[in-house]
Design a protein around this motif. Sequence first.
Motif, mmCIF file in Angstrom:
data_model
loop_
_atom_site.group_PDB
_atom_site.id
_atom_site.type_symbol
_atom_site.label_atom_id
_atom_site.label_comp_id
_atom_site.label_asym_id
_atom_site.label_seq_id
_atom_site.Cartn_x
_atom_site.Cartn_y
_atom_site.Cartn_z
ATOM 1 N N SER A 92 6.630 -6.866 11.024
ATOM 2 C CA SER A 92 5.305 -7.325 10.614
ATOM 3 C C SER A 92 4.954 -8.564 11.425
ATOM 4 N N THR B 20 1.496 -4.309 11.531
ATOM 5 C CA THR B 20 2.768 -3.798 11.029
ATOM 6 C C THR B 20 3.204 -2.619 11.878
ATOM 7 N N ARG C 200 -3.856 6.739 3.406
ATOM 8 C CA ARG C 200 -2.847 5.813 3.923
ATOM 9 C C ARG C 200 -1.511 6.526 4.158
ATOM 10 N N PRO D 178 0.278 0.439 4.594
ATOM 11 C CA PRO D 178 -0.706 -0.595 4.259
ATOM 12 C C PRO D 178 -2.112 -0.178 4.724
ATOM 13 N N GLN E 265 -4.245 -4.149 10.105
ATOM 14 C CA GLN E 265 -4.749 -4.163 8.742
ATOM 15 C C GLN E 265 -6.060 -4.946 8.659
#
Length: 989
Positions: free
Chosen positions: A90, A78, A26, A53, A72
């Motif tokens: 976001s 995001t 990540r 994220p 995500q």
Amino acid sequence: METAIRWSPSSTTTQQRFLVADVIGRTFRHCKVVDYDGKSLQWETITRHNKVPAFRAFDWSAFNEALVVVGQWSGETTILNLEGGTQVLSLPIKSQRQCNAVAFNSTGLLATGLERVRNDFSLNVFDINQRMRGSSGPGSIRNAPPVEPIRKLASSEGITSIKFFTGQPDTLVAGVKGTCVRVYDLRESTGSPALQNQTPCVHNIAIDPRDENYFASVGPARDSTIHIWDRRSTLRSTASNLGSSGSNTQDGPVLVLKNAFDNGRNTDQASLWSLRYCKGRSGCLGILTSTGEFKIIETKNDYSLTEEIKVDEHNSISGSAEPVEQRIYVHSAYDVEHPYYHQRHGREENERIVSFDFINLAGSRHKACAITLRSDRSIEISELHNQRPALAISSKSTILVTNMDNDRRDGGGEMSADTGCYMIQAKQSHIRTSLPTIHGSHREADDIPLTDISARPIINGFSSQRQRISESAGPSYQRPEHNHLFSSPASVNTKTISNALAVSALPRRRCAEGYLFDCTKNTDIIHGEASLQEMWRWVGRARAIAEDDGMISGQFDLSYLGVYTLWNNYLGLGRESRTLAQRENLSSVTQAIEKLCQRLHLPQLEMPQTSKLEHRKICLHSCGLCISDEDLETTVKDLVHCGKNTEAAFLAMMYGKTKLAFQALRNGHSREADRTLSIVIGAFSTGNMDDTWHEMIQDISIGVDDTYSKAILALVSNGQWSDVLKELSIPLRYRVGVALMSLDDEEVGIFIHEQTTVAIKSGAVDAVVLTGLHDNAMDLFEAYVSKSGDLQTAVLVMSFSVPRFVRSERFESWREDYRSMMNSWKMFTARTLFDMQSTKLATSADGSNLLLPPIPRQVTLRCNNCDQAMDRNPEHKSQVPPTTVSAGTHEGNIFGDKKSGTVCPRCGNHLPRCVVCDMWVGVPNPHTRGGAASAVRRAGPLETFPMVCQTCQHVFHGHHAQEWFSKHRVCPSPDCECPCASLDSAGGL
């Protein structure tokens, strides 16, 4: 995919940047290139963004390199700022589900693709420009109101992939899960797609940045099928028919690539991970699989025509060509890196390529490049192969290749240090006057098989939808001895480029050996080519029987007509040219044939019941088969003397002379098989055939490879000449003769029509025995040239009847092309002979020339004094009075005599004087002992020849110049200091 790499499209030669995404860790790393020496890449990290994220899709902004968007697992999107390491924005969703795809455009629009959920949109488009200007701190995300999409599309459908068109930032293409690919125009308020194509290949959409009409998509996991689309050729759907089950047929992909990558031993694991188009080369598609296989597929545009060929009742070939839409085909395909398990080029699994992206800059050797990321996190630059080298073929069978890599040469050619070009020449040992058989399987740089030059591109299982004009349908007409003229079988031995060039040198070699209008000589030159030899024998026979008006009957000229035209009384489009004036006026062609047969005293032959006896005779006469018994015996003896016993026996059997056939097989240098065949003929002639006869003939036929032996056995087996006509290996002339002497009138007409139709389609040149040198012979030779490339033979043969009997623009084009070919070979003498002899052939029955009048004279001799043409024709005499009158121009003076050719007839100005003796050049010296007449008789070639110094323009008698400059170096004219003698070696004198 665990990691990914993306190249910055705004990279320059001074600053090159790329982005590395670690899905498991990540993190994002924004890096720049420090150095690249052509082998190893050195780089360093600019910024690093941690604690991203958990995401399953991302995209790097093209309009702001600091922005990255991630999709995500929860469906939330995001936007991250790489420079500040913060979350800028976001974008939450109403119903949580996976986010499968995100994409920026070049103006600040953001599209997100979600999994399917009932009664909710899965394709949302946001305009983030206004929100980005207000997002300046870490708390801006929490304090900002939610962002609403400007477009909500694809209700109750799942989106798998999204891409914006760079040239049209308001247009995007999206893959709908398991259903179709759609193109949306965001400027339309209806929300309906502009284009839609039903397909299961909806993943990893890639758009060609060099030609955005094309985009590619991939099938689901473990499906190795790739579809390439052209949005110009897809069906335009409307909102009313998208959900309907109407009968409208949608256009499919323009190219389908099946088995695009190697599944190998990992059939259950291999899947396509990445699909991307090259930024610097149009049609260059990169494929990366989970096994580390990195493949390049290059496509090219194909502009072709569809042809519809028809044959009318007169056997005239006509065709219509209509343009079709542009299509593409696979031009080349190769592996940049093989799968990690490859036996020869494999590597450890943790060293395989896991991600790649194309670079917008060229590599160290000016090649297109891709940046690759391996499983061990190492980053490399992979330089692709150059595009196919540009080449040019000279008229003397030499190929000049540019940009050929060193590893693609085998040393067969020569490299030019000045131009960097690679030269491949024909191997002279393979240049023959007959075409060799062409094979091919192995390939090197200089050993590229000829089959690859002409064959349809099929590479690693890829087959395009490129349409080709199919080979002519119908029964095969070609016989084994010349099948290699029309096909390139891939079998044992390879014919390399050098050998292929030797094939292309055949016309030049034949031309050098005198391949022109001497039919007997041409037959010897093309020794080994049975079909061409048969053709030239017929042309020579037709020329011989046409001499001295041998084929003129009444007002009709039947010269160079074939069996088809004679049998059907068909004079074609050139009927007027075959109808002569001031001749006996006959009512029909049939009457002309009857009178011609009477005048030629053709012998009586055994024929079936017929109403067209004279037609049969004249057709056999054109084939050279209407011969008397005495001529038959002479021909059989000649064939036996040449060792052609079986052909002699077959010819005797055609005329029912079984005893003569028996003797032909027993005389001369006959073989044991010939003697066995003579016994069979003897038994057949006596009728001693029992129930085992057919079985015995079948046993004898086993292992027989001689053409005429097969024909004789086919005849004696059942006693039916129709069985002989089925032996396609027999020369067509004999088969036509058998049909004329054994079949009834209706069967003869059907046989001739079928054979002519098939021959014209297949381009069998020995079928001139059927077509003659007539209108349909042009169609025959067009098919022959298209298959063999032998334009030379077509021009030479048709010159016997064009333009005397046939008017054809095609032939005029062919003739000029052949003349240009001879000029390019520097064979000017051969071209002059061709012009002279073809002009003699282009004469009518009354002896007048039928070619266009010669081009008017382009060069005129003019006087230096008055600038008038020195033409003594009084009609051309200028009306302008002479400006000067030179002394000695009056009539009767030797200098002014008009017959001397040294005085201008307009102004009376004479040729200049010799600077040594001060006498006129070009005339004898009158003061010579014995007078001018004696001087003319004794003058040598150099004495009266004028010589001019190109520097001072003074003129000399030739012998005076020789005498003067043997002692002096300077011009003899007073006050002239020109060094004439020193200029002579440089061409000044």
